[in-house]
Design a protein around this motif. Structure first.
Motif, PDB file in Angstrom:
ATOM      1  N   ASP A 176       0.893  -1.136   0.001  1.00 20.61           N
ATOM      2  CA  ASP A 176       0.026   0.024   0.075  1.00 20.61           C
ATOM      3  C   ASP A 176       0.958   1.237   0.000  1.00 20.61           C
ATOM      4  OD1 ASP A 176      -2.286   1.461  -0.022  1.00 20.61           O
ATOM      5  OD2 ASP A 176      -2.621   1.393   2.176  1.00 20.61           O
ATOM      6  N   LEU A 177       0.229   2.446  -0.416  1.00 21.24           N
ATOM      7  CA  LEU A 177       1.032   3.639  -0.683  1.00 21.24           C
ATOM      8  C   LEU A 177       0.151   4.615   0.036  1.00 21.24           C
ATOM      9  CD1 LEU A 177       3.651   5.091  -1.149  1.00 21.24           C
ATOM     10  CD2 LEU A 177       2.799   5.316  -3.494  1.00 21.24           C
ATOM     11  N   PRO A 178       0.057   4.632   1.344  1.00 17.98           N
ATOM     12  CA  PRO A 178      -0.879   5.815   2.184  1.00 17.98           C
ATOM     13  C   PRO A 178      -0.307   7.270   2.147  1.00 17.98           C
ATOM     14  CG  PRO A 178       0.214   4.329   3.652  1.00 17.98           C
ATOM     15  CD  PRO A 178       0.201   3.889   2.346  1.00 17.98           C
ATOM     16  N   PRO A 179      -1.148   8.264   2.234  1.00 19.43           N
ATOM     17  CA  PRO A 179      -0.322   9.421   1.765  1.00 19.43           C
ATOM     18  C   PRO A 179       0.687   9.792   2.711  1.00 19.43           C
ATOM     19  CG  PRO A 179      -2.813   9.470   1.780  1.00 19.43           C
ATOM     20  CD  PRO A 179      -2.409   8.206   2.242  1.00 19.43           C
ATOM     21  N   ALA A 180       0.806   9.400   4.232  1.00 21.43           N
ATOM     22  CA  ALA A 180       1.771   9.671   5.007  1.00 21.43           C
ATOM     23  C   ALA A 180       2.968   9.016   4.675  1.00 21.43           C
ATOM     24  CB  ALA A 180       1.359   9.234   6.265  1.00 21.43           C
ATOM     25  N   HIS A 181       2.907   7.664   4.128  1.00 21.52           N
ATOM     26  CA  HIS A 181       4.039   7.029   3.734  1.00 21.52           C
ATOM     27  C   HIS A 181       4.819   7.685   2.542  1.00 21.52           C
ATOM     28  CE1 HIS A 181       6.952   3.894   3.546  1.00 21.52           C
ATOM     29  NE2 HIS A 181       6.764   3.745   2.157  1.00 21.52           N
ATOM     30  N   ALA A 182       3.744   8.181   1.443  1.00 23.96           N
ATOM     31  CA  ALA A 182       4.131   8.795   0.325  1.00 23.96           C
ATOM     32  C   ALA A 182       4.904  10.166   0.626  1.00 23.96           C
ATOM     33  CB  ALA A 182       2.770   8.955  -0.653  1.00 23.96           C
ATOM     34  N   ALA A 183       4.318  10.870   1.418  1.00 23.14           N
ATOM     35  CA  ALA A 183       5.004  12.094   1.906  1.00 23.14           C
ATOM     36  C   ALA A 183       6.476  11.773   2.658  1.00 23.14           C
ATOM     37  CB  ALA A 183       4.078  13.026   2.848  1.00 23.14           C
ATOM     38  N   ASP A 184       6.544  10.647   3.168  1.00 24.40           N
ATOM     39  CA  ASP A 184       7.878  10.533   3.901  1.00 24.40           C
ATOM     40  C   ASP A 184       8.878  10.170   2.786  1.00 24.40           C
ATOM     41  OD1 ASP A 184       9.712   9.720   6.142  1.00 24.40           O
ATOM     42  OD2 ASP A 184       9.607   7.786   5.013  1.00 24.40           O
ATOM     43  N   LEU A 185       8.558   9.257   1.930  1.00 22.54           N
ATOM     44  CA  LEU A 185       9.281   8.933   0.712  1.00 22.54           C
ATOM     45  C   LEU A 185       9.740  10.175  -0.095  1.00 22.54           C
ATOM     46  CD1 LEU A 185       7.771   5.871  -1.058  1.00 22.54           C
ATOM     47  CD2 LEU A 185       9.888   5.994   0.418  1.00 22.54           C
ATOM     48  N   ALA A 186       8.591  10.911  -0.464  1.00 18.98           N
ATOM     49  CA  ALA A 186       8.870  12.391  -0.923  1.00 18.98           C
ATOM     50  C   ALA A 186      10.011  13.037  -0.384  1.00 18.98           C
ATOM     51  CB  ALA A 186       7.830  12.957  -1.234  1.00 18.98           C
ATOM     52  N   ALA A 191      15.415  15.273  -0.399  1.00 15.33           N
ATOM     53  CA  ALA A 191      16.887  15.296   0.337  1.00 15.33           C
ATOM     54  C   ALA A 191      17.867  15.078  -0.454  1.00 15.33           C
ATOM     55  CB  ALA A 191      16.689  15.137   1.964  1.00 15.33           C
ATOM     56  N   ALA A 192      17.669  13.993  -0.996  1.00 14.04           N
ATOM     57  CA  ALA A 192      18.917  13.209  -1.776  1.00 14.04           C
ATOM     58  C   ALA A 192      19.101  13.954  -3.180  1.00 14.04           C
ATOM     59  CB  ALA A 192      18.454  11.810  -2.195  1.00 14.04           C
ATOM     60  N   VAL A 193      17.969  14.457  -3.720  1.00 12.63           N
ATOM     61  CA  VAL A 193      18.299  15.078  -4.946  1.00 12.63           C
ATOM     62  C   VAL A 193      18.889  16.399  -4.530  1.00 12.63           C
ATOM     63  CG1 VAL A 193      17.006  16.082  -6.803  1.00 12.63           C
ATOM     64  CG2 VAL A 193      16.568  13.923  -6.203  1.00 12.63           C
ATOM     65  N   THR A 194      18.364  17.124  -3.689  1.00 13.32           N
ATOM     66  CA  THR A 194      18.772  18.430  -3.339  1.00 13.32           C
ATOM     67  C   THR A 194      20.232  18.350  -2.807  1.00 13.32           C
ATOM     68  OG1 THR A 194      16.770  19.202  -2.463  1.00 13.32           O
ATOM     69  CG2 THR A 194      18.833  20.557  -1.736  1.00 13.32           C
ATOM     70  N   THR A 195      20.736  17.383  -1.951  1.00 16.03           N
ATOM     71  CA  THR A 195      22.159  17.299  -1.568  1.00 16.03           C
ATOM     72  C   THR A 195      23.038  17.105  -2.613  1.00 16.03           C
ATOM     73  OG1 THR A 195      21.481  16.286   0.561  1.00 16.03           O
ATOM     74  CG2 THR A 195      23.660  15.844   0.015  1.00 16.03           C
ATOM     75  N   ALA A 196      22.628  16.241  -3.605  1.00 17.82           N
ATOM     76  CA  ALA A 196      23.433  15.901  -4.825  1.00 17.82           C
ATOM     77  C   ALA A 196      23.337  16.956  -6.021  1.00 17.82           C
ATOM     78  CB  ALA A 196      22.792  14.750  -5.687  1.00 17.82           C
ATOM     79  N   GLY A 197      22.522  18.069  -5.769  1.00 16.75           N
ATOM     80  CA  GLY A 197      22.370  19.290  -6.729  1.00 16.75           C
ATOM     81  C   GLY A 197      21.843  18.863  -7.898  1.00 16.75           C
ATOM     82  N   GLY A 198      21.108  17.751  -8.134  1.00 13.97           N
ATOM     83  CA  GLY A 198      20.584  16.992  -9.226  1.00 13.97           C
ATOM     84  C   GLY A 198      19.068  17.365  -9.473  1.00 13.97           C
ATOM     85  N   SER A 199      18.401  16.740 -10.110  1.00 15.13           N
ATOM     86  CA  SER A 199      17.189  16.825 -10.600  1.00 15.13           C
ATOM     87  C   SER A 199      16.373  15.677 -10.920  1.00 15.13           C
ATOM     88  CB  SER A 199      16.927  17.568 -11.990  1.00 15.13           C
ATOM     89  OG  SER A 199      17.735  16.755 -13.008  1.00 15.13           O
ATOM     90  N   LEU A 200      14.984  15.742 -10.811  1.00 13.13           N
ATOM     91  CA  LEU A 200      13.913  14.776 -10.624  1.00 13.13           C
ATOM     92  C   LEU A 200      13.173  14.495 -12.107  1.00 13.13           C
ATOM     93  CD1 LEU A 200      12.470  12.958  -8.374  1.00 13.13           C
ATOM     94  CD2 LEU A 200      10.822  14.905  -8.706  1.00 13.13           C
ATOM     95  N   LEU A 201      13.047  13.263 -12.331  1.00 18.34           N
ATOM     96  CA  LEU A 201      12.082  12.890 -13.458  1.00 18.34           C
ATOM     97  C   LEU A 201      11.164  11.911 -12.741  1.00 18.34           C
ATOM     98  CD1 LEU A 201      15.070  12.607 -15.949  1.00 18.34           C
ATOM     99  CD2 LEU A 201      13.235  14.190 -16.057  1.00 18.34           C
ATOM    100  N   LEU A 202      10.048  12.112 -12.607  1.00 12.69           N
ATOM    101  CA  LEU A 202       9.239  11.195 -12.064  1.00 12.69           C
ATOM    102  C   LEU A 202       7.932  10.728 -12.802  1.00 12.69           C
ATOM    103  CD1 LEU A 202       8.147  11.353  -8.266  1.00 12.69           C
ATOM    104  CD2 LEU A 202       6.346  11.217 -10.058  1.00 12.69           C
ATOM    105  N   THR A 203       7.470   9.541 -12.564  1.00  9.52           N
ATOM    106  CA  THR A 203       6.214   9.136 -13.457  1.00  9.52           C
ATOM    107  C   THR A 203       5.470   8.207 -12.452  1.00  9.52           C
ATOM    108  OG1 THR A 203       7.143   7.008 -14.182  1.00  9.52           O
ATOM    109  CG2 THR A 203       7.490   8.892 -15.586  1.00  9.52           C
ATOM    110  N   TYR A 204       4.227   8.357 -12.424  1.00  7.49           N
ATOM    111  CA  TYR A 204       3.404   7.433 -11.521  1.00  7.49           C
ATOM    112  C   TYR A 204       2.691   6.534 -12.188  1.00  7.49           C
ATOM    113  CZ  TYR A 204       3.432  11.402  -8.264  1.00  7.49           C
ATOM    114  OH  TYR A 204       3.932  12.569  -7.415  1.00  7.49           O
TER     115      TYR A 204
END
Length: 325
Positions: A176-186, A191-204
């Protein structure tokens, strides 16, 4: 073979299902001249949930492939999914033994009626007609990814590296992917992308709950990158081509297998388990043993490995079996 091999790809037409059979067919066609024809099998709603043994062609939905109209059967029938089983189990009889029948996944019904079953190793299926592979067949190749890239280059090329492709699944019998867990993953991804100075490519996925989408999009939309909203052509292949890392939720064997075929670091994102992960845990352990995947630890450390190429291996086995017969 003097004439091209005739291959029919048979499924209910859903992309995630069809791509297993189509990917295998395309891999065979890369090895030998072949004509690939896609057939969709759908059953009338009143009969769809009947056991496969009770289904007859008269129960097929309008517009579905109908075996009663076939005048010449193909050399090779490659099918996947529950909807195809009532036909796949009878093709050898209908074709007078002419057609070589391949079923992907574990049919769990009349397994002796198929010439070859290409099954995920994590399902634990065995038998004289079973070929076990890591994950599932798919359509991804380096060439196909490269061909997809130009159409989306204006959107992706300016993005800073490392580019992080994120493939999000959703609710299933196992996860399952409840909203609270989804928010935690996000939060962890951001944090990882920001620390690396990178960018995001996301599909649902189509299975991603709307509340989970909203929670993740709210947190991740501030990052450099692209969160595909489902409109227009699907950019997944271009995203995988451009990515330096791939993050996939643990609910999908297809997504993990496809990601591991790129040769890029695959990070497995945890979800909420509804039951023991079982086959998914076995698949992820296999991918980790191959050096392809690791649990997401909040960092984006790079590593290398030989890209997973199980679809090609299965195609060679199929072609060898067809020629031998």
């Amino acid at each position: 073979m003097s004439a091209p091999l005739s291959i029919w790809v048979v499924s209910d037409g859903r992309t995630g299902i069809q791509n297993q059979a189509l990917g295998l067919a395309e891999a065979v066609a890369r090895l030998t001249p072949a004509d690939v024809d896609v057939k969709h099998v759908r059953w009338r709603p009143a009969f769809d949930r009947l056991p496969s043994a009770l289904k007859t062609p008269a129960m097929l939905a309008p517009g579905s492939f109908d075996p009663r109209t076939v005048s010449e059967w193909p050399d090779l029938w490659i099918a996947t999914g529950r909807a195809s089983l009532p036909l796949s189990a009878r093709v050898r009889d209908w074709s007078g033994g002419r057609t070589f029948v391949v079923q992907t996944q574990d049919p769990r019904w009349k397994n002796d009626r198929y010439d070859l079953i290409v099954a995920p190793a994590h399902d634990g299926l065995s038998g004289a007609n079973v070929l076990s592979i890591t994950g599932s067949p798919h359509r991804i190749t380096p060439q196909r990814l490269a061909e997809a890239a130009p159409a989306f280059a204006a959107r992706i090329a300016p993005l800073p590296r490392p580019r992080v492709a994120v493939m999000v699944g959703g609710a299933s019998a196992a996860f399952d992917l409840p909203p609270a867990h989804a928010a935690d993953l996000a939060e962890r991804i951001a944090a990882a992308v920001t620390t690396a100075g990178g960018s995001l490519l996301l599909t649902y996925s189509r299975r991603t709950p709307e509340a989970a989408k909203a929670a993740m999009t709210s947190r991740l939309s501030a990052l450099p990158g692209w969160i595909w909203d489902g409109t227009g052509d699907n950019p997944l292949f271009a995203m995988l081509d451009a990515a330096d890392h791939v993050l996939v939720t643990e609910d999908s064997a297809n997504m993990a297998t496809e990601a591991a075929s790129t040769g890029k670091p695959v990070h497995i994102l945890p979800m909420i388990a509804r039951k023991a992960p079982g086959k998914f845990a076995r698949l992820h352990a296999d991918l980790q043993a191959r050096g392809a995947a690791r649990p997401f630890d909040g960092t984006l450390a790079p590593w290398t490995y030989a890209p997973l190429n199980e679809t090609e291996r299965a195609a060679r086995a199929v072609l060898e079996a067809v020629r031998s017969r």
